[in-house]
Structure formats: structure tokens, C-alpha cells
Motif scaffolding. Structure first.
Motif, PDB file in Angstrom:
ATOM      1  N   PHE A  38     -13.282  13.243 -26.013  1.00  0.00           N
ATOM      2  CA  PHE A  38     -13.012  13.377 -27.622  1.00  0.00           C
ATOM      3  C   PHE A  38     -11.406  12.823 -27.648  1.00  0.00           C
ATOM      4  N   ALA A  39     -11.457  11.451 -27.492  1.00  0.00           N
ATOM      5  CA  ALA A  39     -10.146  10.756 -27.502  1.00  0.00           C
ATOM      6  C   ALA A  39      -9.799   9.941 -28.477  1.00  0.00           C
ATOM      7  N   ALA A  40      -8.626   9.526 -29.001  1.00  0.00           N
ATOM      8  CA  ALA A  40      -8.537   8.428 -29.929  1.00  0.00           C
ATOM      9  C   ALA A  40      -8.681   7.164 -29.091  1.00  0.00           C
ATOM     10  N   PRO A  41      -8.558   5.949 -29.940  1.00  0.00           N
ATOM     11  CA  PRO A  41      -8.817   4.847 -29.479  1.00  0.00           C
ATOM     12  C   PRO A  41      -7.609   4.392 -28.591  1.00  0.00           C
ATOM     13  N   ASP A  42      -7.746   3.446 -27.579  1.00  0.00           N
ATOM     14  CA  ASP A  42      -6.482   3.279 -26.805  1.00  0.00           C
ATOM     15  C   ASP A  42      -5.172   3.085 -27.272  1.00  0.00           C
ATOM     16  N   ASP A  43      -5.420   2.298 -28.559  1.00  0.00           N
ATOM     17  CA  ASP A  43      -3.893   2.099 -29.403  1.00  0.00           C
ATOM     18  C   ASP A  43      -3.140   3.024 -30.124  1.00  0.00           C
ATOM     19  N   VAL A  44      -3.984   4.401 -29.744  1.00  0.00           N
ATOM     20  CA  VAL A  44      -3.171   5.693 -30.696  1.00  0.00           C
ATOM     21  C   VAL A  44      -2.581   6.406 -29.256  1.00  0.00           C
ATOM     22  N   GLY A  45      -1.373   6.644 -29.603  1.00  0.00           N
ATOM     23  CA  GLY A  45      -0.394   7.428 -28.634  1.00  0.00           C
ATOM     24  C   GLY A  45      -1.039   8.933 -28.185  1.00  0.00           C
ATOM     25  N   PRO A  47      -1.983  12.678 -28.432  1.00  0.00           N
ATOM     26  CA  PRO A  47      -1.952  13.137 -29.748  1.00  0.00           C
ATOM     27  C   PRO A  47      -1.222  14.777 -29.638  1.00  0.00           C
ATOM     28  N   GLU A  48      -0.910  15.222 -30.704  1.00  0.00           N
ATOM     29  CA  GLU A  48      -0.694  16.861 -30.643  1.00  0.00           C
ATOM     30  C   GLU A  48      -2.073  17.405 -30.726  1.00  0.00           C
ATOM     31  N   VAL A  49      -2.240  18.453 -29.800  1.00  0.00           N
ATOM     32  CA  VAL A  49      -3.596  19.129 -29.746  1.00  0.00           C
ATOM     33  C   VAL A  49      -3.162  20.695 -29.714  1.00  0.00           C
ATOM     34  N   GLU A  50      -3.939  21.227 -30.468  1.00  0.00           N
ATOM     35  CA  GLU A  50      -4.308  22.697 -30.337  1.00  0.00           C
ATOM     36  C   GLU A  50      -5.826  22.832 -30.520  1.00  0.00           C
ATOM     37  N   PHE A  51      -5.916  23.840 -29.592  1.00  0.00           N
ATOM     38  CA  PHE A  51      -7.461  24.225 -29.150  1.00  0.00           C
ATOM     39  C   PHE A  51      -7.767  25.723 -28.885  1.00  0.00           C
ATOM     40  N   GLY A  63      -2.454  12.443 -34.359  1.00  0.00           N
ATOM     41  CA  GLY A  63      -1.712  11.315 -33.666  1.00  0.00           C
ATOM     42  C   GLY A  63      -1.982  10.007 -34.219  1.00  0.00           C
ATOM     43  N   GLY A  64      -1.307   8.803 -33.826  1.00  0.00           N
ATOM     44  CA  GLY A  64      -1.764   7.569 -34.298  1.00  0.00           C
ATOM     45  C   GLY A  64      -0.818   6.453 -33.723  1.00  0.00           C
ATOM     46  N   PRO A  65      -1.081   5.174 -33.909  1.00  0.00           N
ATOM     47  CA  PRO A  65      -0.304   4.184 -33.428  1.00  0.00           C
ATOM     48  C   PRO A  65       1.211   4.274 -33.910  1.00  0.00           C
ATOM     49  N   LYS A  66       2.237   3.701 -33.376  1.00  0.00           N
ATOM     50  CA  LYS A  66       3.526   3.811 -33.827  1.00  0.00           C
ATOM     51  C   LYS A  66       3.855   3.171 -35.123  1.00  0.00           C
ATOM     52  N   PRO A  69      -1.372   4.281 -39.394  1.00  0.00           N
ATOM     53  CA  PRO A  69      -1.123   5.703 -40.276  1.00  0.00           C
ATOM     54  C   PRO A  69      -1.416   6.859 -39.036  1.00  0.00           C
ATOM     55  N   MET A  70      -0.962   7.961 -39.178  1.00  0.00           N
ATOM     56  CA  MET A  70      -1.372   9.043 -38.522  1.00  0.00           C
ATOM     57  C   MET A  70      -2.837   9.560 -38.709  1.00  0.00           C
ATOM     58  N   HIS A  71      -3.535  10.030 -37.682  1.00  0.00           N
ATOM     59  CA  HIS A  71      -4.791  10.638 -38.148  1.00  0.00           C
ATOM     60  C   HIS A  71      -4.817  12.071 -37.548  1.00  0.00           C
ATOM     61  N   THR A  72      -5.175  12.770 -38.408  1.00  0.00           N
ATOM     62  CA  THR A  72      -5.359  14.321 -38.208  1.00  0.00           C
ATOM     63  C   THR A  72      -6.695  14.781 -38.505  1.00  0.00           C
ATOM     64  N   PHE A  73      -7.114  15.423 -37.514  1.00  0.00           N
ATOM     65  CA  PHE A  73      -8.502  16.295 -37.456  1.00  0.00           C
ATOM     66  C   PHE A  73      -8.147  17.663 -37.221  1.00  0.00           C
ATOM     67  N   GLU A  74      -8.800  18.518 -38.214  1.00  0.00           N
ATOM     68  CA  GLU A  74      -8.403  19.972 -38.371  1.00  0.00           C
ATOM     69  C   GLU A  74      -9.778  20.725 -38.527  1.00  0.00           C
ATOM     70  N   ALA A  75     -10.394  21.513 -37.313  1.00  0.00           N
ATOM     71  CA  ALA A  75     -11.539  22.157 -37.395  1.00  0.00           C
ATOM     72  C   ALA A  75     -11.444  23.565 -37.485  1.00  0.00           C
ATOM     73  N   ARG A  76     -12.487  24.268 -38.063  1.00  0.00           N
ATOM     74  CA  ARG A  76     -12.674  25.714 -37.909  1.00  0.00           C
ATOM     75  C   ARG A  76     -14.073  25.992 -37.346  1.00  0.00           C
TER      76      ARG A  76
END
Length: 158
Positions: A38-45, A47-51, A63-66, A69-76
Motif C-alpha cells: 500500500f505504497a505511494a508512487p516511486d516519485d513520492v518520498g 510517508p508519515e504513517v500511523e497504523f 507524503g509527496g514529492p519535494k 503536492p502533499m497527499h494525505t489519506f486518513e481512515a477510520r
């Protein structure tokens, strides 16, 4: 004042894996395994992860490329039935803009010695920032990456 819109859509992606429902479930439940597929594309550094995989638990990835934009996924997580079903809601942001809110259901069905995974998403795609076609394609790519992870585990005798 910006023009607001909502595209409501449902899609289903089905995959069959040569792995037991227990192994497929573990790939969602184990943070180390999930981080591999469950990873971002190769060009994205990295990520910050909480699980926190439990009913009421939260999953967060940012996370996101330098250059942005920053991509954020937040789930419950709302329902977790080991080896059978996972139900969660999530929203996605690009930088500070919420682009979608969704309800996702993962069903694991025994099929011979393997598992049929049925992923259903019901989404609200907001203000033209995202769309169902792109989300369905991204989900299909993630589930293909899950298949590669499961095959890799099988090749290593796990």
C-alpha cells in the motif's frame, strides 16, 4: 467564490489471489506488510504513517514529492472480521484541500485454495479535484501490488 460540486460514484474491483484468506487478511492487518504494497508512487518520498488496525482505529499516511503536492489519506476502521471483511471510511487531501470522502469494504471469499477479494468503494469526489475513474485505477494498481506481495511471500515460503 469557488464553484462547488460532488460526484457520487460506486465501483468494485475484484482480484483472485493464490493465498488463503488468512494471508490476505494479514496483508491488511500487519503494518510492515501493508507498507510494502500500500505504497505511494516511486516519485513520492517516505510517508508519515500511523497504523492502528482495530475497530475504531485510525490509519494515516501523508507524503509527496519535494515539489508537492502533499497527499494525505486518513481512515477510520468500522468493522473488522478476521479473514472475512474490513469496512473503513477515509478521506483524501492534496495539500490542505479535501478531494474525496469514501466508504470502502474489503470482502475476502475463499475460492479453492485461494481467495477472491472484492473491494467496493462508495465515494464523494469533491469539486473536480478527483474522479471515480482515477480512484478505481489507483485501487486496481494497489490490489495488483498486493498480489505481487503475496506471490513474493509464497516464493519465500511464508
Amino acid at each position: 467564490m469557488p464553484v462547488r460540486s460532488v460526484e457520487h460514484a460506486t465501483f468494485v474491483v475484484t482480484r483472485t489471489y493464490d493465498a488463503s484468506p488468512a494471508r490476505v487478511f494479514e496483508a491488511f492487518a500487519d503494518p510492515e506488510i501493508k507498507l510494502r504494497w500500500f505504497a505511494a508512487p516511486d516519485d513520492v518520498g517516505l510517508p508519515e504513517v500511523e497504523f492502528d488496525f482495530r475497530v475504531g482505529g485510525r490509519e494515516y499516511r501523508r507524503g509527496g514529492p519535494k515539489e508537492g503536492p502533499m497527499h494525505t489519506f486518513e481512515a477510520r476502521y468500522w468493522e473488522i472480521i478476521p479473514e472475512e471483511r474490513i469496512v473503513y471510511s477515509y478521506d483524501m487531501h492534496l495539500d490542505d484541500t479535501r478531494i474525496s470522502v469514501s466508504l470502502a469494504t474489503v470482502e475476502l471469499r475463499p475460492q479453492g485454495s485461494g481467495t477472491m477479494l472484492v473491494f467496493t468503494e462508495q465515494g464523494a469526489f469533491l469539486d473536480g479535484h478527483d474522479n471515480v475513474g482515477g480512484r478505481e485505477q489507483g485501487t486496481a494498481e494497489l490490489l495488483d501490488a498486493l498480489g505481487v506481495e503475496l506471490t513474493h511471500q509464497l516464493d519465500e515460503g511464508k
